[in-house]
Design a protein around this motif. Sequence first.
Motif, PDB file in Angstrom:
ATOM      1  N   THR A   1       0.856  -1.186   0.000  1.00 26.80           N
ATOM      2  CA  THR A   1       0.000   0.000   0.000  1.00 26.80           C
ATOM      3  C   THR A   1       0.890   1.234   0.000  1.00 26.80           C
ATOM      4  O   THR A   1       2.094   1.149   0.244  1.00 26.80           O
TER       5      THR A   1
ATOM      6  N   CYS B   1       2.746   4.158   1.498  1.00 27.70           N
ATOM      7  CA  CYS B   1       3.286   4.284   2.857  1.00 27.70           C
ATOM      8  C   CYS B   1       4.285   5.438   2.864  1.00 27.70           C
ATOM      9  O   CYS B   1       5.497   5.234   2.875  1.00 27.70           O
TER      10      CYS B   1
ATOM     11  N   SER C   1       5.848   2.918  11.051  1.00 32.67           N
ATOM     12  CA  SER C   1       4.629   3.686  10.850  1.00 32.67           C
ATOM     13  C   SER C   1       4.837   4.610   9.663  1.00 32.67           C
ATOM     14  O   SER C   1       5.975   4.899   9.266  1.00 32.67           O
ATOM     15  N   CYS C   2       3.738   5.047   9.073  1.00 30.46           N
ATOM     16  CA  CYS C   2       3.817   5.978   7.949  1.00 30.46           C
ATOM     17  C   CYS C   2       2.537   6.806   7.918  1.00 30.46           C
ATOM     18  O   CYS C   2       1.570   6.507   8.622  1.00 30.46           O
ATOM     19  N   THR C   3       2.542   7.842   7.119  1.00 31.51           N
ATOM     20  CA  THR C   3       1.349   8.681   6.997  1.00 31.51           C
ATOM     21  C   THR C   3       0.488   8.157   5.858  1.00 31.51           C
ATOM     22  O   THR C   3       0.985   7.538   4.917  1.00 31.51           O
ATOM     23  N   SER C   4      -0.801   8.397   5.951  1.00 32.64           N
ATOM     24  CA  SER C   4      -1.706   7.916   4.900  1.00 32.64           C
ATOM     25  C   SER C   4      -2.799   8.936   4.617  1.00 32.64           C
ATOM     26  O   SER C   4      -3.971   8.604   4.485  1.00 32.64           O
TER      27      SER C   4
ATOM     28  N   ASP D   1      -7.240   5.446   9.380  1.00 30.27           N
ATOM     29  CA  ASP D   1      -6.045   4.895  10.041  1.00 30.27           C
ATOM     30  C   ASP D   1      -4.818   5.653   9.535  1.00 30.27           C
ATOM     31  O   ASP D   1      -3.966   5.118   8.830  1.00 30.27           O
TER      32      ASP D   1
ATOM     33  N   PHE E   1      -2.091   6.712  10.783  1.00 29.35           N
ATOM     34  CA  PHE E   1      -0.744   6.303  11.164  1.00 29.35           C
ATOM     35  C   PHE E   1      -0.737   4.804  11.474  1.00 29.35           C
ATOM     36  O   PHE E   1      -0.645   4.395  12.633  1.00 29.35           O
ATOM     37  N   PRO E   2      -0.839   3.949  10.444  1.00 30.75           N
ATOM     38  CA  PRO E   2      -0.860   2.498  10.677  1.00 30.75           C
ATOM     39  C   PRO E   2       0.474   2.018  11.230  1.00 30.75           C
ATOM     40  O   PRO E   2       1.529   2.584  10.940  1.00 30.75           O
ATOM     41  N   LEU E   3       0.427   0.970  12.041  1.00 27.36           N
ATOM     42  CA  LEU E   3       1.633   0.369  12.605  1.00 27.36           C
ATOM     43  C   LEU E   3       1.850  -1.004  11.987  1.00 27.36           C
ATOM     44  O   LEU E   3       0.920  -1.804  11.886  1.00 27.36           O
ATOM     45  N   TYR E   4       3.085  -1.268  11.564  1.00 25.17           N
ATOM     46  CA  TYR E   4       3.463  -2.566  11.019  1.00 25.17           C
ATOM     47  C   TYR E   4       4.592  -3.128  11.875  1.00 25.17           C
ATOM     48  O   TYR E   4       5.473  -2.381  12.317  1.00 25.17           O
TER      49      TYR E   4
END
Length: 227
Positions: free
Chosen positions: A190, A192, A207-210, A215, A217-220
């Motif tokens: 996606t 990121c 984390s990244c901005t979207s 969501d 600031f999703p966390l991976y």
Amino acid sequence: MRHLVIVGLVVTGCASNQPDGSMNAVDALGADAVREVCTTRITYGTSWLRPATHPGQVDVADGAVTWDGTCVADGANSYAVLSNGWKPYFTGTSGCAIAIDATAGCGTPVACTTRVTYGDAWLAPATHPEHHDDIAGRVFWNGACRAAGSDSAAELSNGWAPHFAGSDACALAFRWQGCGGLYANPVVPTDCADPGVVRDGDRYVMSCTSGGAADAFPLYTSTDLVT
């Protein structure tokens, strides 16, 4: 995660610098007595016929595990025989693709090399004694098999173009050793933007901005920055 094993030694006549007269474990055993456990990380290529109950593309085996690069045809599929007796299957008659990475506890680390094993239709040069080549670094093949007159050829990532007798006859098996496993881009499928990564114990957190998404600031999380 790194595992440690303590090798016991019998020590006599040693002075102690501990208040209770006991010896410090590191002083008694010595630095050479603390060694990393030998394990082998085995990563299978995308053509691996993964068992339904297997959670991913990776196995970690005890001890040093090796594979000579031989890929055995079995009907429409093929398999490799590893030194520990494992027999992973792959789609295609020469589809074996495995990355092998041993921990430091197994001995001196090896430099990253790729073994390319050619199928039976390979048009070997007259001076080439083996049915494989060992190449420094990572070498890949995208699976394309182009026509070359009445024969066919594969284009490898290092510029090599092995030829095979007959049309659409390319057959190659790959072993990557000491190269750090396998991965396929994109690791995150996606957008990121502005990624940031920190290490937290034995895992990485990103984390990244979207944009304006809910969501934002999703966390991976990952243990190897790939899976």
